[in-house]
Design an enzyme around this catalytic site. Structure first.
Site, mmCIF file in Angstrom:
data_model
loop_
_atom_site.group_PDB
_atom_site.id
_atom_site.type_symbol
_atom_site.label_atom_id
_atom_site.label_comp_id
_atom_site.label_asym_id
_atom_site.label_seq_id
_atom_site.Cartn_x
_atom_site.Cartn_y
_atom_site.Cartn_z
ATOM 1 N N GLY A 33 2.366 73.953 -4.938
ATOM 2 C CA GLY A 33 3.531 72.919 -5.278
ATOM 3 C C GLY A 33 3.318 71.614 -4.264
ATOM 4 O O GLY A 33 4.060 71.442 -3.371
ATOM 5 N N SER A 39 1.698 68.083 -5.800
ATOM 6 C CA SER A 39 1.633 66.865 -6.451
ATOM 7 C C SER A 39 3.065 66.662 -7.221
ATOM 8 O O SER A 39 3.628 67.687 -8.002
ATOM 9 C CB SER A 39 0.692 66.635 -7.570
ATOM 10 O OG SER A 39 -0.610 67.107 -7.207
ATOM 11 N N SER A 46 -1.117 74.031 -11.696
ATOM 12 C CA SER A 46 -2.048 74.845 -12.393
ATOM 13 C C SER A 46 -1.510 76.469 -12.431
ATOM 14 O O SER A 46 -1.148 76.868 -11.041
ATOM 15 C CB SER A 46 -3.545 74.904 -11.572
ATOM 16 O OG SER A 46 -3.965 73.760 -11.709
ATOM 17 N N GLU A 98 -9.475 74.573 0.311
ATOM 18 C CA GLU A 98 -9.229 74.364 -1.105
ATOM 19 C C GLU A 98 -10.512 73.267 -1.344
ATOM 20 O O GLU A 98 -10.884 73.443 -2.584
ATOM 21 C CB GLU A 98 -8.046 73.421 -1.274
ATOM 22 C CG GLU A 98 -7.828 73.085 -2.355
ATOM 23 C CD GLU A 98 -6.429 72.395 -2.759
ATOM 24 O OE1 GLU A 98 -5.623 72.354 -1.739
ATOM 25 O OE2 GLU A 98 -6.248 71.594 -3.991
HETATM 26 C C1 FAD Z 1 -7.226 70.296 -13.445
HETATM 27 C C2 FAD Z 1 -6.299 69.631 -12.395
HETATM 28 C C3 FAD Z 1 -5.365 70.626 -11.730
HETATM 29 C C4 FAD Z 1 -4.504 70.368 -10.789
HETATM 30 N N1 FAD Z 1 -3.702 71.384 -10.150
HETATM 31 C C5 FAD Z 1 -2.996 70.946 -9.354
HETATM 32 C C6 FAD Z 1 -2.120 72.061 -8.677
HETATM 33 O O1 FAD Z 1 -2.391 73.316 -8.801
HETATM 34 N N2 FAD Z 1 -0.892 71.695 -7.890
HETATM 35 C C7 FAD Z 1 -1.091 70.548 -7.360
HETATM 36 O O2 FAD Z 1 -0.051 70.252 -6.599
HETATM 37 N N3 FAD Z 1 -1.480 69.343 -7.837
HETATM 38 C C8 FAD Z 1 -2.671 69.680 -8.893
HETATM 39 N N4 FAD Z 1 -3.414 68.547 -9.315
HETATM 40 C C9 FAD Z 1 -3.080 67.269 -8.991
HETATM 41 C C10 FAD Z 1 -4.028 66.561 -8.028
HETATM 42 O O3 FAD Z 1 -4.074 67.109 -6.728
HETATM 43 C C11 FAD Z 1 -3.824 65.076 -8.185
HETATM 44 O O4 FAD Z 1 -4.231 64.799 -9.662
HETATM 45 C C12 FAD Z 1 -4.644 64.067 -7.329
HETATM 46 O O5 FAD Z 1 -4.325 64.296 -5.897
HETATM 47 C C13 FAD Z 1 -4.374 62.717 -7.464
HETATM 48 O O6 FAD Z 1 -3.094 62.321 -7.846
HETATM 49 P P1 FAD Z 1 -2.595 61.393 -8.924
HETATM 50 O O7 FAD Z 1 -2.720 62.342 -10.108
HETATM 51 O O8 FAD Z 1 -1.113 61.372 -8.709
HETATM 52 O O9 FAD Z 1 -3.458 60.185 -8.989
HETATM 53 P P2 FAD Z 1 -3.318 58.841 -8.157
HETATM 54 O O10 FAD Z 1 -3.154 59.255 -6.589
HETATM 55 O O11 FAD Z 1 -2.103 57.808 -8.807
HETATM 56 O O12 FAD Z 1 -4.687 58.034 -8.000
HETATM 57 C C14 FAD Z 1 -4.967 57.492 -9.305
HETATM 58 C C15 FAD Z 1 -6.439 56.972 -8.900
HETATM 59 O O13 FAD Z 1 -6.371 55.696 -7.778
HETATM 60 C C16 FAD Z 1 -7.091 56.128 -6.935
HETATM 61 N N5 FAD Z 1 -6.400 55.771 -5.428
HETATM 62 C C17 FAD Z 1 -5.135 56.482 -5.253
HETATM 63 N N6 FAD Z 1 -4.868 56.059 -3.928
HETATM 64 C C18 FAD Z 1 -6.099 55.408 -3.384
HETATM 65 C C19 FAD Z 1 -6.186 54.720 -2.235
HETATM 66 N N7 FAD Z 1 -5.542 54.740 -1.373
HETATM 67 N N8 FAD Z 1 -7.777 54.247 -2.186
HETATM 68 C C20 FAD Z 1 -8.451 54.229 -3.011
HETATM 69 N N9 FAD Z 1 -8.083 54.792 -4.325
HETATM 70 C C21 FAD Z 1 -6.827 55.323 -4.645
HETATM 71 C C22 FAD Z 1 -7.538 57.833 -6.946
HETATM 72 O O14 FAD Z 1 -8.640 58.044 -6.442
HETATM 73 C C23 FAD Z 1 -7.299 57.932 -8.616
HETATM 74 O O15 FAD Z 1 -8.684 57.452 -9.087
HETATM 75 C C24 FAD Z 1 -4.263 68.907 -10.427
HETATM 76 C C25 FAD Z 1 -4.935 67.906 -11.085
HETATM 77 C C26 FAD Z 1 -6.090 68.298 -11.875
HETATM 78 C C27 FAD Z 1 -6.638 67.207 -12.796
#
Ligand code: FAD
Length: 384
Positions: free
Chosen positions: A132, A134, A166, A251
């Site tokens: 938990g 994101s 997930s 991880e």
């Molecule tokens: C299949 C899958 C399973 C997952 N499972 C889990 C889970 O079990 N538990 C959990 O907690 N989370 C989970 N996640 C979430 C995952 O950790 C997040 O999607 C990830 O950390 C990115 O966060 P966001 O989706 O909010 O994207 P954002 O942080 O909004 O990013 C969007 C884009 O902007 C870019 N970006 C953001 N900040 C910067 C920066 N400072 N510099 C340059 N580029 C930047 C990123 O690289 C990305 O391309 C899962 C995600 C996926 C796809």
């Protein structure tokens, strides 16, 4: 010049025998049709029956102390096991997070009572955890989390939501990172804590988020004044950020960051061999040196983890290179298929290819995006 030092790992004859044992078990499971190999099986292949079978064999939590149900094997033994499970596309998702990171987290920061309560159940393949971290407005910028817990008699009241969780729909518990003090603009990483939340108590609602394939793997999870007893706080109140970051090395560095598309890779090579397509084989096999180099980096990190070394920089490198490789496999297969569409007549190739393409966008996002990892790598290089 930057020196990247990772130990080379030579397997002992006992470890080779262990690999053969795991392979024989998996062959038998596939032949008996207990599972069908899939790509990305560590995220989407859920089978509590299969997890229980691994638990009975001592193959979950295998590096943990025997007193908590573990087998006290080395991280290299665990690496061999996980590598073979992923190569076979086995359904390991149910117990994956508990085995990979909740167990090590509790061993490092948990109370004796937490270790005795949760670890033996995890090793039996009977207790699953979700992660938990994101939230809708906190992914890469994890310090922006808003989920908060306030003090009450004997524990905490948790309110907020998590996203992309997930396996939360099949997990028993989630380790929730939350704020236990208001955000301080100067020290954004302070005031966070990790709570073990029972996902079946009042106030918890789990809603599916449907995957591109139409399958249900991840979720939104809502908490409305959920009571979490003091006994379920992990480590120190306020130390959640540091504790959570320590989990990330586990991880990010494992074979699941390299082998999500391996069943497709090996399946296509087998088909190309069968039809004696040398050109296609050359294209596919050109990926091997890259696979071998990243894999050796990854197993080297496992050895470092065994020795208690800080591997956050190298783990980020493994995840960046590994997930790029996983995507490249699907892309190379696409090019080979454009010349040999008849390969898709094989049902298994068709399915593995579809899984790889539709799961692909997540490879470089989950567990830290490529851009964020490259920032960590750059800082690691500068501080060398
Ligand atoms: C299949 C899958 C399973 C997952 N499972 C889990 C889970 O079990 N538990 C959990 O907690 N989370 C989970 N996640 C979430 C995952 O950790 C997040 O999607 C990830 O950390 C990115 O966060 P966001 O989706 O909010 O994207 P954002 O942080 O909004 O990013 C969007 C884009 O902007 C870019 N970006 C953001 N900040 C910067 C920066 N400072 N510099 C340059 N580029 C930047 C990123 O690289 C990305 O391309 C899962 C995600 C996926 C796809």
């Amino acid at each position: 010049m930057v020196k990247l030092e990772v130990p080379t790992v030579q397997l002992t004859s006992d470890q080779q025998s262990f690999r053969n044992e795991v392979r024989a078990f998996l062959r038998e499971e596939i032949q008996s049709r207990h599972f069908t190999p899939t790509c990305d099986s560590w995220l989407s292949g859920e089978s509590s029956t299969f997890s229980k079978k691994l638990g009975d064999k001592g193959w979950i939590g295998m590096t943990w102390p025997q007193v908590y149900g573990g087998s006290e094997k080395s991280a290299i033994d665990r690496y061999i096991l996980t590598e073979e499970l992923l190569v076979a596309g086995a359904p390991v998702a149910a117990h994956w997070f508990a085995d990979r990171q909740t167990g090590p987290l509790l061993l490092k920061y948990g109370t004796e009572n937490q270790k005795k309560t949760f670890l033996p159940q995890i090793t039996k393949g009977e207790c699953f955890f979700a992660i938990g971290l994101s939230e809708p407005n906190a992914g890469s910028d994890l310090a922006a989390i808003k989920t908060r817990a306030v003090r009450t008699d004997g524990g905490w009241l948790l309110t907020g939501s998590k996203i992309w969780s997930s396996g939360a729909h099949i997990a028993h518990y989630m380790v929730v990172l939350c704020r236990t003090s208001p955000e301080d603009e100067e020290n954004r990483h302070d005031g966070m804590s990790q709570l073990i939340v029972d996902l079946h108590v009042n106030g918890v609602t789990i809603r599916p988020i449907t995957f591109l394939t139409g399958e249900h793997h991840f979720n939104e999870v809502f908490f409305e004044n959920v009571f979490v007893p003091d006994e379920q706080v992990v480590g120190q109140v306020g130390n959640g950020w540091k504790q959570g970051m320590a989990e990330l090395a586990y991880e990010r560095s494992g074979p699941e960051r390299i082998l999500s598309t391996y069943p497709l890779f090996s399946g296509v090579i087998d088909e190309l061999k069968r039809i004696n397509d040398r050109e296609g084989l050359t294209e596919m096999l050109s990926l091997l040196p890259e696979l071998w180099s990243i894999r050796n980096l990854s197993i080297g990190v496992a050895k470092y983890l065994d020795e208690g070394k800080d591997v956050s920089f190298i783990a980020s490198l493994v995840k960046d290179r590994g997930t790029t490789f996983e995507t490249k496999v699907a892309e190379t297969v696409r090019l080979v298929l454009s010349k040999h569409p008849d390969l898709l007549n094989s049902k298994s190739i068709g399915e593995l290819y579809t899984q790889s393409i539709l799961h692909g966008p997540g490879f470089t996002l989950r567990g830290g995006t490529t851009e964020i990892l490259r920032g960590i790598i750059a800082k690691g290089v500068v501080s060398e």
